[in-house]
Structures are given as structure tokens and as C-alpha cells.
Motif scaffolding. Structure first.
Motif, PDB file in Angstrom:
ATOM      1  N   TYR A  72       8.701   4.406  10.047  1.00  0.00           N
ATOM      2  CA  TYR A  72       9.298   3.200   9.482  1.00  0.00           C
ATOM      3  C   TYR A  72       8.625   2.836   8.163  1.00  0.00           C
ATOM      4  O   TYR A  72       9.287   2.661   7.139  1.00  0.00           O
ATOM      5  CB  TYR A  72       9.167   2.074  10.502  1.00  0.00           C
ATOM      6  CG  TYR A  72       9.571   0.731   9.997  1.00  0.00           C
ATOM      7  CD1 TYR A  72      10.913   0.453   9.733  1.00  0.00           C
ATOM      8  CD2 TYR A  72       8.621  -0.243   9.765  1.00  0.00           C
ATOM      9  CE1 TYR A  72      11.282  -0.788   9.266  1.00  0.00           C
ATOM     10  CE2 TYR A  72       8.987  -1.491   9.299  1.00  0.00           C
ATOM     11  CZ  TYR A  72      10.315  -1.765   9.046  1.00  0.00           C
ATOM     12  OH  TYR A  72      10.677  -2.984   8.569  1.00  0.00           O
ATOM     13  N   LEU A  73       7.314   2.758   8.192  1.00  0.00           N
ATOM     14  CA  LEU A  73       6.592   2.336   6.992  1.00  0.00           C
ATOM     15  C   LEU A  73       6.706   3.377   5.880  1.00  0.00           C
ATOM     16  O   LEU A  73       6.814   3.029   4.710  1.00  0.00           O
ATOM     17  CB  LEU A  73       5.118   2.113   7.320  1.00  0.00           C
ATOM     18  CG  LEU A  73       4.811   0.875   8.155  1.00  0.00           C
ATOM     19  CD1 LEU A  73       3.364   0.887   8.613  1.00  0.00           C
ATOM     20  CD2 LEU A  73       5.077  -0.379   7.332  1.00  0.00           C
ATOM     21  N   GLU A  89       0.829  -1.194   0.000  1.00  0.00           N
ATOM     22  CA  GLU A  89       0.000   0.000   0.000  1.00  0.00           C
ATOM     23  C   GLU A  89       0.876   1.260   0.000  1.00  0.00           C
ATOM     24  O   GLU A  89       0.621   2.212  -0.742  1.00  0.00           O
ATOM     25  CB  GLU A  89      -0.909  -0.013   1.227  1.00  0.00           C
ATOM     26  CG  GLU A  89      -1.840   1.185   1.284  1.00  0.00           C
ATOM     27  CD  GLU A  89      -2.527   1.328   2.632  1.00  0.00           C
ATOM     28  OE1 GLU A  89      -2.714   0.303   3.315  1.00  0.00           O
ATOM     29  OE2 GLU A  89      -2.847   2.468   2.989  1.00  0.00           O
ATOM     30  N   VAL A  90       1.919   1.221   0.832  1.00  0.00           N
ATOM     31  CA  VAL A  90       2.822   2.367   0.912  1.00  0.00           C
ATOM     32  C   VAL A  90       3.449   2.617  -0.461  1.00  0.00           C
ATOM     33  O   VAL A  90       3.505   3.747  -0.949  1.00  0.00           O
ATOM     34  CB  VAL A  90       3.927   2.125   1.955  1.00  0.00           C
ATOM     35  CG1 VAL A  90       4.972   3.222   1.904  1.00  0.00           C
ATOM     36  CG2 VAL A  90       3.317   2.037   3.341  1.00  0.00           C
ATOM     37  N   GLY A  91       3.903   1.504  -1.096  1.00  0.00           N
ATOM     38  CA  GLY A  91       4.534   1.611  -2.412  1.00  0.00           C
ATOM     39  C   GLY A  91       3.603   2.250  -3.422  1.00  0.00           C
ATOM     40  O   GLY A  91       3.965   3.205  -4.115  1.00  0.00           O
ATOM     41  N   ASP A 135      11.193  -1.107  -4.083  1.00  0.00           N
ATOM     42  CA  ASP A 135      11.480  -2.343  -3.353  1.00  0.00           C
ATOM     43  C   ASP A 135      10.206  -3.090  -3.018  1.00  0.00           C
ATOM     44  O   ASP A 135      10.093  -4.294  -3.239  1.00  0.00           O
ATOM     45  CB  ASP A 135      12.218  -2.019  -2.038  1.00  0.00           C
ATOM     46  CG  ASP A 135      13.608  -1.471  -2.313  1.00  0.00           C
ATOM     47  OD1 ASP A 135      14.134  -1.775  -3.409  1.00  0.00           O
ATOM     48  OD2 ASP A 135      14.149  -0.768  -1.452  1.00  0.00           O
ATOM     49  N   VAL A 136       9.251  -2.372  -2.450  1.00  0.00           N
ATOM     50  CA  VAL A 136       8.059  -3.079  -2.000  1.00  0.00           C
ATOM     51  C   VAL A 136       7.245  -3.602  -3.156  1.00  0.00           C
ATOM     52  O   VAL A 136       6.668  -4.679  -3.082  1.00  0.00           O
ATOM     53  CB  VAL A 136       7.182  -2.195  -1.087  1.00  0.00           C
ATOM     54  CG1 VAL A 136       7.877  -1.970   0.226  1.00  0.00           C
ATOM     55  CG2 VAL A 136       6.821  -0.883  -1.724  1.00  0.00           C
ATOM     56  N   LEU A 137       7.223  -2.844  -4.265  1.00  0.00           N
ATOM     57  CA  LEU A 137       6.404  -3.293  -5.372  1.00  0.00           C
ATOM     58  C   LEU A 137       7.032  -4.482  -6.065  1.00  0.00           C
ATOM     59  O   LEU A 137       6.369  -5.291  -6.685  1.00  0.00           O
ATOM     60  CB  LEU A 137       6.171  -2.155  -6.357  1.00  0.00           C
ATOM     61  CG  LEU A 137       5.302  -1.042  -5.770  1.00  0.00           C
ATOM     62  CD1 LEU A 137       5.116   0.070  -6.767  1.00  0.00           C
ATOM     63  CD2 LEU A 137       3.960  -1.600  -5.332  1.00  0.00           C
TER      64      LEU A 137
END
Lengths: 814, 230
Positions: free
Chosen positions: A414-415, A330-332, A422-424
Motif C-alpha cells: 500500500y505505502l 518518506e516514501v515520496g 501526490d505525497v510531496l
């Protein structure tokens, strides 16, 4: 934008019901505990602050050192108050209060025993804020035989209603069937948060002794009201010269000794000031007007509240970061779509503040619901009133923001720092991120929990020690008739009659008991030289020949008093401490001179000879060392202690009551049991023990909630690994063990940290007790073991669940 | 007349270092893309396609070389400047859609407009417009899990175009779809391109690549061939 935050936060919370429930539950538990303790601490800190002039009121105390004896009094000399006011311009007013003790007050034809009666100077209502509903505060206590009563008493004796208090003023109350007092005012009941609490204030002028001009004795609680903007330190520096002027002069004329010579002998007496608002928590002197609290417990409870809140916050942080991999995508996406880091931080903080808000609302309602139970536990009458809410609501809002920000800040920062690329690309999803900090936090939580377990065990051990310690007398099976003094000369008849009853082993007539508040000190000298330095300043108790036997005390040397020995009226029994203090190897038949007060020489004293030494027995708190006691034979009628041995106590009691009624039909007999009186004096400690155990359990439960959640996520993250291992032949035990060991390691580190800390701090607490247990090794082992066991049960539930899952399912999801 | 260049990268280099090995992902790569072009990037796994797309999308920065976007050098832009440039100019379409599960179709599409500060009424209008165009208006209040793969990708494309970006970067947009849904998505992208949006698409599928004007084939971080499609 903010609507979007709240919406997303709300849906995210709803979607992860388990996580949300764990978080909200843990936080509300922690906050509710905190709120209860805050109410408790606020109550303790609010003592005497109802006085509008509280910051200008001080109590004058006296410290006395006589030879090796140290005494700290809350009381001062009779003429002190008047003289302070006339001598120092910055003293606006002074007031004396003196406890009256038990009196019978007549209502109709019956006499009711009243305990809360005091003499007070007319200035009482100027110094203290005791609102008078009817009557004139300026003159109410001016005339002798005037009494000001509170609302409760007005209702009790005159069936008065709030509208009709004015009718009460001018009426008469009869005390002890022989004294008449005119009611000159009705005041509101004193707040419970007052260091003295009286129902009746009698005008000081009623009491002839109050006009005494003696400067060498202390028995009046004396309060000073300073003028505004004056410095109390000015008075403190002036006091030594002041004391020299008045007490010194009398010392010279009566004892033929100057203050300087007195102090040269190592003795002194000094005056000092205690701020009114410090009395409840910081003063524990001889002659206090009521039982006070202890500031130590305020500190301890505040620390526990902080600990619990900290544990609850740590849960929140841990569960949020553990879930980070689920939120990472979600953050990504949000970042790719143009969200700035601060948007994400705001979003996560919104989420945690929402959780905190929900938890706070639940906590507030739970607090209201739990308050009666907590009051019982803590021996308080706390309530949440409209007035409480005026500071509680802002405090709660602050807590919501503070805890929300504190618990949410780490996950937020942090999030939000994830790199979208990276996250995706799934680089982060495999990791159980933030493991280092999370481990640290788990260690912190368990260190606190283990410390609290140690604290609980040590407090319980000490309480148990107090209950079972050999006190030097036997407090079991002793019935105490509290008001035999009211029988006057019939008291001895009553004693003889009670002694005849079957089931009564023995009885002794005196108010001086190890569990009673009767105290009397006098000065003894061991030789005719009357050397000030070697003076003994013991408790001097008047007893009869049945005292030692009835209370089951043991003689170390010599013999008990005997009714057969006519010379025993000048005989004296001392305790071991007194013998040690006097430095007597063979004390029997040695003389002791009791000073009559005033001039100290042989002509002004009574000579005793020591007939026996009684083994030391505890008579004050076990916090204090046993001090010297001397016992003299006299006819004190204070109370009758009856040692009983019967299976039918109610029957015996009714027989004793019948004997009483025959002698005194109008007065009710008051009685208690010695063991219960004893327990009552440790009620504060017992309460602390119980409160400690409740909040320790809560702390552990909250820590376990967090661990439960963490274990669940750890297992979830390793689903694939578990599947592969199972396919390769790992047993369920191996896998459950593998998952548990990571957390147990942290608990072991926590043990290593908290055991020495707990041992050290609890030893400090124990130092307050003259008689105490040592911290046994098993206490530490048990505390550590309990923590491991609880942690293991919590973790293994998740570990076993993960280990039992079908590997086909977990691998197919890839 | 010379056509305007939207993208011009020159001697672009990107390395991935681990403790022992250094892998070259892009090796002095030079590419140009004109405004309004539809370019497909192809190549075997590990050839550097995705790295290139990430750098073009300003999700990642190159180790060396130049990246001119609309005539401005952006290779060494800060994270914040890149994010700003990105949200106003570039739309992304992913293989795995990357919709936010907690938000409805409408809210997912609305998100880029929130981040660029479009007022609420305007947002509703624009989201409805684009949902209508993607033919998923009837699903506006559903959550991603309630949609088929093809529908999800249409939502993702709607989200990518709602801000009217100049460039759409698509990373295997049909990779998770069956051929029928895949074709629909490719038709959508073609339509967008015909309306003027530049599109760069990474794909494994020769079939999909045929929708583009030009195929850039990569191998070991270098261009090996460029096919111009008619």
C-alpha cells in the motif's frame, strides 16, 4: 542496502515508540497465546507416538448390538490375540493388556495401595516401545508370578538408584499379603503421552482366566502389530469370516444359534481396528485403559490460536496503514531519489519482520514464564525441553517470517504504491487512507471477539447447568470409604458401626455408585420366550436396602428393598428408563429373567419380580442419555457411602477412621467425597471453560490494543477539524461522540455477523450433551453489549483526549 | 555552433479532471532548455509552474505533446523507465526540503547513491566530498530536526547533487528561508551551474530569478514572456 533498511526500520520504530509498543505488545501477547496452545495441541497429538512401531499397531475393538442395546467395547475375547497371530501371516505379533485394579503392595511392614497394575502378555515389549533398563524383555513376562516395574516403583520399594536397578531384578514383591511376585525387569517410566500408564506389569500367565477359550465375552484389551508394509484393511475385511469361524461356532454349540440367525434378529457383533495413535483423541469406548482426550478440543483450541494470531496481525496492518500519512512523505522522497517500488516493499517488510521478531522473542520468554500457570489451567505437564526446541525454533522462525510478511504485506504494498508527486504535494496527508480495508479488518476482529465471548458464556452456562442439575440423587454430604472390600466379611460390621455414629444419617455398602467406575451389565428378558429382539441389556447394580435412602433417590412406583422381606432376594428395582424400554405400563410385580450367560432359556436364568421403579438418576456423563438400570439386593462390599449431617466433619471422619483401624490395623482407609468425585468427571469440561475464558480475554485485549491505536490516529488526523468545530461552538460530548461513532458502527456490524454464527456453532457444541441448556437470548445480548462497552471505553479515552485539546494549538500548526 | 539542447518540449498538454470541471494546467506549451543553462520559471499561483516542473522531473506524465530529454522522447515512458532515467540524471530541491527525519545528514545524502548501486567505500568518499563543499561536514551525524532551515536546505542540495546529475530541478528553494539563508542557497546553485549543471528553478521571487540566465513567465499554462538576463 539491507543495512540501510534495518537502520531506517529501527529508527522509525524507535521514533514512534507508542506505535511500536502497541504493535510489539499486541503481537507478543498473541504469539505467546499461540505458543501455549501449540504446545498443548502438540502434546495431545503426540500420544503413543513414542512407540517406534506406532504406525503398525492397532487395537481391536468390538461393537455389540443386542436387540435395542448398542455397546462399543475397547476390549475383546480372551483367545483373540493368540488366534490372530496364528491365523494371519501379516500379523507380526499381538499383545493383551488387562487392568488388575487395586492391590496392596508390601514395603517393609506397611501395605501401600497401588492402582496402576496390569496383566500383560510376554510380547508387550516387542509391540510397545517400553525400554527395559535391566532384565530381559523377551522373557521378563513369560513365567507366572513375574512382575516388571518402572523406575519410580524401583525407587519406592527398593530405594534403588539408577545404578542399582540390576539388584532389583530377582527380588520379590508381596501383593495383598498373600501373593509373591518375582521382579524380572525394570523399565523406564512410561511417557505421560501414553493412553495407558502402568507402574507394574504382571505376567499374563499368572491370571488363569487369560487361558480361557471363550469367544462370547470380551474383557481383554488386544493390540495387533502388523508386519511392515502390510495393509491393516486386509485384516478388517477378513474379520467377519474369522469371527464367524470362532465365535459363531461357540454360539452354535452353546446357544444353539447360528451367527446368521443372531444377526437376523437385528443383533450383531463385529470387530474393528483403531490405529494406536488415534486412541487418545478419537476413542471413547467401554473398557478403555485410561481416560482419553477429545479431538474436538484440539480443533477448538487450534481455532482459538489462529483467531488470536489473526487479531494480532490485523492490529499490525491497521496501525501501519493508519500511520501511512506519516510515512507517505518518506516514501515520496525515496521514490524521487530513485528508489524502486521493490526497495520500498523490502524496506517495509524488513520493518514488520523486525517487529515480529522482537515480539516472538518476548513471546517465547513469556511462554516459558507462563507455562507453570498454563499447566495448572490445562491440567498438563508441558515443558520446553531441548527436544521441543528442535521443532519449536524452526516453527518460530517460520512464524516470524510468515506473520511478519502477512502483517507487513499490506502496508508494504500500500505505502510503496504512493505516487511521489501526490505525497510531496501534500495531497495524501489529509486522508486517513485505506479506510475501507481497515474497517473490514476491525469488523473481523470484533466478530471473532464477540464469537469467543458467546462461546465462553455458553460453555459456562452448560457447566453451571451440570453443577446444579437435579441428578436424581443428592451428591452433597456423602463420604465414600473407597476400599471396604478389603475388610472382607468385616465390611458389614464396619457399616453397622459407622451407622451408629452421631452425625451419620445413613450408610450403604456397595461399589456401584453413580459417581464410581463400577459397571456391570447383564441380559434380562421380560418373558419366558427369551426373545432376543426384546432383550434388556441394563446396568445391573448390587445394592443393599439403605442405598435408595442414603443417596436420596426417589421412588416413582412401588417400594424400596427391605431387610424384613425375605422374598426381596428375588426382587428387583428398575429405573424409569428400563421401564420405558420394556414398554411396561404397570411394571410392579412383573417378572424379569436374568440370563446366566450361555444358553438362553428359562432353565439357565434367574427369575426376578419388579418391586419398584426408581426415578431416573444420572450415573454416566451428562453427554449421554440415562440408560436402563436394574438394582438387585446383594452383599456387595465395594465401598461404603455415608450420608453425614454434621458441622464437625473432621471429628466424624476421625471417628470413622478409628472404627476402621479397630477392624483392620494394617490397611489404610481411602475415602473421598461424592460431590468431588462428580466434579472430577467434568474436569475436562471445566478446564476447557477456563482456558476458553483466558484466551477470549486475551483476544479481546489484543483487539482493544489495536482499536486504541486506531482511535488515536483517527483523532490525530482530525485535529484540525476538531479545532474548527470547537471554535464554532461544538461541545466536548458532541466531538467525543462524533469520533466514537465511526468505530462503534463497525462494532455493531461485527455484532450482526457474529451473533448468528456464534449461536449456530455453539448449538452444535451443545448437541453433544444429552442434557443441556438452550442458548438464552440474554447470552447474545450480553456478548454484544460487552463488546460495545469495551470498544466504547477504548475509543472514548482517545476521543475525549482529542476533544479536550485546545483548538488554538491544533490550528496554529497549519 | 549550435548549443546542445537538454530539454525540448513541444505542444505539451496536461489536464486535471474532476467530475464536473476540466482544468487545463498546461496548454500546448513549448520550451527549450540548453545544457548548462540556469532557467527560472515564474508566474502567479495556478499558472502551471509546478505541473511543468513535475513533468520535467518525470514525476508526472503529460497528456499530450512531446518531451525530448537529451534527444530522447520520454513523454510516454513507463514509470520504471522514468524512475531509472530520473535517478541517474536529475536532482531535486524542494521548498520544504523533504529530508527523511529518521536518517542523519550523512545518510540522507547517501541515499541516492544507494539507489544507484554505488559501492559503500565510494559512497562515503562522495558524500564527504559534497558535505565539505556545502560546509555542513560538522553536522554529518545530526538529524534534520537538529538543523536550521538554511542548513537543511544545504543538506537537500547536497543530496540533489551527490549523484552528479546533469539537471537540477528546484521548486522554490528559498521559499522557507530568511533572506540571508536564501541568498546562500542561491549562491550555491549559481556555483553548481557555473560548474556545468543545468538548473531549472520555479520561484515567486524576482530577486532569486535574477540569479538565472533566463526567466520563463507562465500564465494559464502558456508562455507569456521570456526574459534573457545578462
Amino acid at each position: 542496502m539491507i543495512r540501510n533498511y534495518i537502520k531506517t526500520a529501527y529508527r522509525s520504530l524507535i521514533k514512534n515508540k507508542g506505535f511500536t509498543v502497541l504493535n510489539v505488545l499486541g503481537l507478543s501477547l498473541g504469539l505467546a497465546s499461540c505458543l501455549l496452545i501449540i504446545l498443548y495441541v502438540a502434546d495431545e497429538l503426540s500420544y503413543d507416538r513414542y512407540n517406534t512401531k506406532a504406525d503398525r499397531i492397532y487395537r481391536v475393538n468390538e461393537d455389540l448390538k443386542l436387540g435395542e442395546n448398542n455397546v462399543h467395547y475397547a476390549v475383546c475375547m480372551p483367545p483373540l490375540a493368540k488366534t490372530l497371530k496364528s491365523d494371519f501371516t501379516y500379523v507380526e505379533n499381538t499383545v493383551r493388556i488387562k487392568n488388575v485394579g487395586l492391590r496392596h503392595v508390601k514395603k517393609g511392614t506397611t501395605n501401600i495401595l497401588e492402582n496402576n497394575i496390569a496383566f500383560a502378555d510376554p510380547s508387550l515389549f516387542d509391540v510397545f516401545t517400553l525400554p527395559m533398563i535391566n532384565g530381559n524383555p523377551a522373557s521378563a513376562l513369560a513365567e507366572p508370578n513375574s512382575v516388571v516395574i518402572n523406575e519410580t516403583i524401583a525407587k519406592k520399594y527398593f530405594n534403588s538408584t539408577p545404578g542399582s536397578y540390576r539388584d532389583v531384578v530377582g527380588k520379590t514383591l508381596t501383593f495383598d499379603d498373600n501373593t509373591f511376585y518375582k521382579v524380572t525387569g525394570v523399565i523406564r517410566d512410561l511417557p505421560r503421552q501414553s493412553h495407558f500408564n502402568y507402574d507394574f506389569f504382571i505376567s499374563m500367565s499368572t491370571f488363569p482366566d487369560s487361558r480361557s477359550t471363550e469367544w462370547l465375552r470380551s474383557d481383554y484389551n488386544t493390540y495387533v502389530l502388523f508386519k511392515e508394509a502390510s495393509d491393516h484393511k486386509k485384516l478388517e475385511t477378513a474379520l467377519p469370516a474369522f469371527l464367524n469361524k470362532y465365535s459363531g461356532a461357540q454360539m452354535q454349540s452353546q446357544l444353539n444359534m447360528s451367527m446368521a440367525a443372531f444377526e437376523k434378529g437385528g443383533s450383531f457383533f463385529r470387530l474393528n481396528l483403531t490405529p494406536l495413535t488415534d486412541i487418545h483423541l478419537k476413542s471413547n469406548r467401554s473398557g478403555e485403559l485410561g481416560p482419553n482426550g477429545t479431538v474436538q478440543y484440539v480443533y477448538i483450541f487450534s481455532a482459538i490460536a489462529l483467531f488470536i494470531l489473526l487479531i494480532a496481525c490485523v492490529n499490525f496492518m491497521n496501525l501501519s496503514t493508519a500511520r501511512s500519512s506519516n510515512r507517505a512523505r518518506e516514501v515520496g522522497v525515496r521514490k524521487v531519489l530513485g528508489s524502486a517500488k521493490r526497495h520500498l516493499i523490502t524496506q517495509f517488510l524488513t520493518e514488520s519482520i523486525m517487529v515480529t521478531f522482537a515480539a516472538t522473542v518476548i513471546a517465547l520468554f513469556s511462554t516459558v514464564a507462563l507455562l507453570p500457570a498454563f499447566n495448572q489451567l490445562a491440567g498438563k505437564e508441558l515443558s520446553i525441553s531441548a527436544q521441543t526446541l528442535t521443532w519449536l525454533i524452526p516453527a518460530l522462525l517460520f512464524i516470524v517470517l510468515f506473520v511478519g510478511a502477512m502483517a507487513g504485506s499490506y502496508p508494504a504494498f500500500y505505502l510503496s504504491s504512493f505516487q511521489p508527486i501526490d505525497v510531496l504535494k501534500g495531497k495524501l496527508s489529509a486522508g486517513f487512507k485505506g479506510a475501507g480495508l481497515r474497517s473490514f479488518l476491525v469488523v473481523l476482529q470484533f466478530s471473532i471477539s464477540i464469537f469467543l465471548i458467546i462461546g465462553t458464556l455458553v460453555i459456562y452456562n452448560q457447566l453451571n447447568y451440570i453443577q446444579t442439575k437435579n441428578l436424581g440423587y443428592n451428591r452433597n454430604q456423602v463420604l465414600i470409604v473407597q476400599n471396604t472390600f478389603e475388610l472382607n466379611n468385616q465390611a458389614r460390621v464396619f457399616k453397622q458401626e459407622v451407622k451408629q455414629l452421631p452425625g451419620v444419617i445413613n450408610a450403604t455398602l456397595t461399589g456401584f455408585l453413580p459417581t464410581s467406575n463400577w459397571k456391570n451389565t447383564s441380559i434380562f428378558f421380560k418373558d419366558a420366550a427369551f426373545d432376543q429382539k426384546k432383550a434388556l441389556f441394563p446396568q445391573t447394580w448390587e445394592i443393599d436396602e439403605d442405598y435408595i435412602k442414603t443417596l436420596d433417590m426417589k421412588m416413582a412406583l412401588g417400594r424400596n428393598f427391605s431387610s424384613q422381606m425375605l422374598t426381596d432376594s428375588s426382587g428387583i428395582i428398575i429405573n424409569e428408563s428400563a421401564a420405558k424400554f420394556l414398554g411396561l405400563k404397570d411394571p410392579l410385580n412383573k417378572p424379569l429373567y436374568r440370563s446366566n450367560g450361555g444358553k438362553q432359556d428359562i432353565s439357565n436364568s434367574k427369575e426376578y419380580h419388579i418391586i419398584g421403579v426408581v426415578k431416573d438418576f444420572n450415573f454416566s456423563s451428562l453427554r449421554d442419555v440415562i440408560s436402563p438400570v436394574v438394582l438387585v439386593l446383594a452383599q456387595n462390599k465395594g465401598a461404603l457411602s455415608v450420608r453425614v449431617n454434621t458441622t464437625n466433619l473432621p471429628f466424624l471422619l476421625s471417628q470413622i477412621k478409628d472404627k476402621w483401624k479397630a477392624l483392620s490395623p494394617n490397611i489404610q482407609m481411602n475415602f473421598s467425597f461424592m460431590d468431588q468425585d462428580f466434579d472430577a468427571s467434568y474436569r475436562a469440561e471445566q478446564r476447557v471453560g477456563r482456558i476458553f475464558i483466558v484466551f477470549t480475554s486475551l483476544a479481546i485485549i489484543i483487539a482493544c490494543l489495536g482499536l486504541f491505536g486506531l482511535a488515536a490516529y483517527a483523532a490525530e488526523q482530525r485535529t484540525k477539524e476538531i479545532g474548527i468545530r470547537k471554535i464554532l461552538g461544538a461541545s466536548i460530548t458532541t466531538i467525543a461522540g462524533m469520533l466514537s461513532i465511526d468505530f462503534l458502527k463497525l462494532v455493531f456490524i461485527a455484532i450482526l455477523i457474529s451473533l448468528p454464527a456464534g449461536w449456530f456453532l455453539m448449538n452444535k457444541w451443545l448437541q453433544d450433551f444429552a442434557y443441556r441448556v438452550n442458548i438464552q437470548w440474554w447470552v447474545l445480548v450480553l456478548a454484544g453489549f460487552t463488546a460495545v462497552l469495551i470498544a466504547f471505553i477504548t475509543i472514548s479515552f482517545q476521543s475525549i483526549k482529542a476533544a479536550l485539546s485546545n483548538p488554538v494549538n491544533s490550528l496554529r500548526s497549519e | 555552433m549550435q548549443e546542445a539542447k537538454m530539454i525540448k518540449i513541444t505542444d505539451l498538454e496536461k489536464f486535471y479532471r474532476t467530475e464536473e470541471v476540466e482544468t487545463i494546467a498546461l496548454n500546448k506549451l513549448s520550451i527549450e532548455v540548453k545544457k548548462g543553462e540556469f532557467v527560472a520559471i515564474m508566474g502567479p499561483s495556478g499558472c502551471g509552474k509546478s505541473t511543468l516542473l513535475n513533468i520535467l522531473g518525470m514525476l508526472d506524465d503529460p497528456d499530450d505533446g512531446s518531451y525530448m530529454f537529451n534527444g530522447v522522447e520520454v513523454a510516454h515512458y513507463t514509470e520504471r523507465k522514468r524512475a531509472d532515467l530520473r535517478k541517474h540524471n536529475i536532482g531535486f530541491v524542494f521548498q520544504s526540503f523533504n529530508l527523511i527525519d529518521e536518517l542523519t545528514v550523512f545518510e540522507n545524502v547517501e541515499l541516492p547513491l544507494i539507489y544507484t548501486g554505488v559501492p559503500s567505500a565510494e559512497r562515503v568518499k562522495r558524500v564527504e566530498e559534497v558535505l565539505d563543499k556545502m560546509q555542513i561536514m560538522h553536522r554529518r551525524n545530526h538529524y534534520p530536526q537538529q538543523l536550521s532551515g538554511g542548513q537543511q536546505q544545504r543538506v537537500a542540495i547536497a543530496r540533489a547533487v551527490v549523484n552528479k546529475p546533469k539537471l537540477i530541478l528546484a521548486d522554490e528553494p528559498t521559499g522557507n528561508l530568511d533572506s540571508s539563508n536564501g541568498n546562500d542557497v542561491m549562491e550555491l546553485l549559481t556555483d553548481l551551474n557555473e560548474q556545468g549543471t543545468t538548473i531549472i528553478m520555479v520561484t515567486h521571487s524576482e530577486h532569486d530569478a535574477r540569479y538565472s540566465h533566463r526567466i520563463i513567465r507562465l500564465l494559464d499554462g502558456q508562455t507569456v514572456m521570456e526574459n534573457i538576463m545578462i
